[in-house]
Write an enzyme that holds these catalytic residues in place. Sequence first.
Site, mmCIF file in Angstrom:
data_model
loop_
_atom_site.group_PDB
_atom_site.id
_atom_site.type_symbol
_atom_site.label_atom_id
_atom_site.label_comp_id
_atom_site.label_asym_id
_atom_site.label_seq_id
_atom_site.Cartn_x
_atom_site.Cartn_y
_atom_site.Cartn_z
ATOM 1 C CB ALA A 1 -25.268 16.226 29.730
ATOM 2 C CB CYS A 2 -26.450 12.029 31.626
ATOM 3 S SG CYS A 2 -26.851 11.231 29.220
ATOM 4 N N GLY A 3 -23.480 11.287 31.021
ATOM 5 C CA GLY A 3 -22.435 10.095 30.785
ATOM 6 C C GLY A 3 -22.709 9.358 29.523
#
Length: 180
Positions: A157-159
């Site tokens: 989700a953080c990339g």
Amino acid sequence: MSKRKKNILFQLTGSIACYKACNVISRLVQEGHDVKTVCSQNALKFIGKSTLEGLTHRAVYTDTFEDRSALEHINLTRWMDLAIVCPATANIINKLAAGIADDYISTIFLACDFKKPYLIAPAMNLNMWKHPATRNSVKTLQGWGVNVLGTATGYQACGDVGEGRLLEPEAIYKEIVKAL
Ligand SMILES: Cc1cc2nc3c(=O)[nH]c(=O)nc-3n(C[C@H](O)[C@H](O)[C@H](O)COP(=O)(O)O)c2cc1C
């Protein structure tokens, strides 16, 4: 797995992956198991009690000092056939390995005798997963007989892209069935 319905203690902590855990819970209920859920205070920032109550037809446990029957954390360890923390944050993994019991999930953990399966399904950023503190905690927990599941590799989700993603719901369901 025996056809007898099992009592599953399903515990959620504060990860973006809480939504995936709902699929596992739903599957367990559809298979006829009795599922009770425990949420850390931070899990409730990712998922509402109504969703879990709707899926399990049972109230959610969130507060060790809530006014239910006394010593409910001990009663739950007697009731359960299997416990799982899913998703398990870096925080809860490190906390459990340190023997801290300052919330519902960690208090239940210290009251477990490991005669019944206890599973942990980690979900976290790849650096949290690779952190020496987490690596040591995973080893400690495994040494105590805890079944720490692996993680999936991929988009986070953080990339970031890497290890630490929660396994897919079907894989977690299969691990539960295997453990039972
Ligand atoms: C949007 C967001 C997503 C997060 N996702 C994760 C996660 O997947 N794994 C993790 O270990 N921590 C994650 N965290 C941090 C935890 O929520 C934080 O460490 C918290 O103290 C965990 O508390 P708990 O283990 O008692 O639930 C996230 C935080 C935010 C704000």
